[in-house]
Design a protein around this motif. Structure first.
Motif, PDB file in Angstrom:
ATOM      1  N   GLY A  29      -5.141   0.417  -3.704  1.00 58.03           N
ATOM      2  CA  GLY A  29      -3.829   0.945  -4.035  1.00 58.03           C
ATOM      3  C   GLY A  29      -2.722  -0.080  -3.893  1.00 58.03           C
ATOM      4  N   SER A  45       0.833  -1.200   0.000  1.00 59.08           N
ATOM      5  CA  SER A  45       0.000   0.000   0.000  1.00 59.08           C
ATOM      6  C   SER A  45       0.868   1.251   0.000  1.00 59.08           C
ATOM      7  N   ASN A  63      -0.724   1.587  -8.783  1.00 55.38           N
ATOM      8  CA  ASN A  63      -0.959   3.039  -8.854  1.00 55.38           C
ATOM      9  C   ASN A  63       0.076   3.859  -8.079  1.00 55.38           C
ATOM     10  N   ASP A 114      -5.943  -1.497   2.567  1.00 60.01           N
ATOM     11  CA  ASP A 114      -6.029  -0.731   1.315  1.00 60.01           C
ATOM     12  C   ASP A 114      -6.344  -1.715   0.186  1.00 60.01           C
TER      13      ASP A 114
END
Length: 312
Positions: free
Chosen positions: A270, A203, A274, A267
């Motif tokens: 993500g 994350s 990304n 998370d």
């Protein structure tokens, strides 16, 4: 008595013999010096068996070259990308790079050390730097080590080999000098690149120190992967040397805005897919004879999503 011409010839021959003997002695001493250097830097001359040995991080091993990896099949087919999240801890880096290069070379593990130096003005983000290292490590490496710069392995029996069956936590709770809870996966964790992609990396929401490893443990389990740890290591909490001095260099444990509540959430979106960053520069260098690549990394932060990425 020899005639003058004969005496001159004998004297000339004697001088030639002396020069030859000196030349031969110099060659012999040079060979002995090189042999001693190789044995002392690789640790083979002092090591009588397997177990704990005090690290000597500043002796280079000039004969260890990447060319030998291709020529010697005993090194095996896999190649490790050692990913080192980093910021302003140069004294630890000077000890880490040569120590790890020698340690992995003795184990005949092909490796490339990547120092991921965060040079932006945001708070330190270990997880995002590991994501960057994964993406920038190239196709010639097929597994990674998420490795803290302040943790040096001291036991030769520790396994850094290809973790085909699943993630392998080298710095397990039974061995790490500080962290002993059963879900801990920090310090040193090996994964194949395929398994890291299955987890979507780490994350990017963890700015400051801590908690990113705990979230990654949940990702490992969510991906259906089995976690493995060392067995048969008898050196306990002396298995690693921990270089960090908390009294001299304090960790950034500050919790800003809603970070205290958000840090315990998973998370689900993500990660590797990304992460936003820019590589400002890439430099190949050697530290006490050990090769590594330093990536100066600029991370990007969406302050509307994670306002705790800044110190304000």
């Amino acid at each position: 008595m020899f005639p003058p011409r004969r005496r001159a010839a004998v004297s000339h021959l004697s001088r030639n013999c002396s020069v030859f003997q000196l030349f031969f002695l110099a060659l012999l001493l040079g060979f002995a010096s090189l042999l001693w250097l190789q044995l002392s830097c690789s640790g083979e001359g002092a090591r009588q068996g397997r177990g704990v040995a005090a690290p000597d991080p500043l002796k280079p091993c000039p004969w260890e070259s990447r060319a030998s990896w291709a020529e010697d099949p005993s090194w095996g087919p896999h190649r490790l990308a050692l990913l080192i999240p980093f910021r302003e801890r140069f004294e630890e880096l000077l000890a880490f790079v040569p120590h790890m290069h020698r340690f992995l070379s003795r184990k005949r593990i092909r490796h490339h050390i990547f120092v991921l130096n965060q040079v932006d003005h945001y708070r330190f983000n270990r997880a995002s730097l590991i994501n960057v290292g994964f993406l920038e490590s190239g196709n010639d490496t097929d597994y990674i080590a998420m490795h803290d710069v302040d943790l040096l392995p001291r036991n030769e029996e520790l396994d850094y080999g290809f973790p085909e069956a699943g993630p392998f936590h080298v710095a397990s709770p039974e061995l790490h000098p500080l962290y002993h809870y059963k879900t801990y996966v920090g310090g040193i964790l090996l994964l194949t690149k395929q398994h890291y992609e299955m987890c979507n990396g780490m994350s990017n929401r963890f700015w400051g120190w801590g908690r990113e490893d705990d979230e990654f443990y949940r990702r490992i389990k969510g991906a259906g992967l089995q976690l493995f740890r060392p067995s048969g290591i008898k050196t306990g909490y002396k298995t690693f040397q921990h270089l960090h001095d908390p009294a001299w260099r304090k960790r950034d444990q500050k919790r800003i805005a809603t970070q205290k509540q958000e840090q315990f959430k998973v998370d689900r979106d993500g990660g590797l897919s990304n992460v936003r960053y820019q590589v400002e520069s890439r430099t190949s260098l050697t530290v006490a004879g050990a090769p590594c690549t330093v990536l100066n990394v600029l991370l990007d932060c969406d302050t509307s999503e994670t306002p705790w990425c800044t110190f304000s």
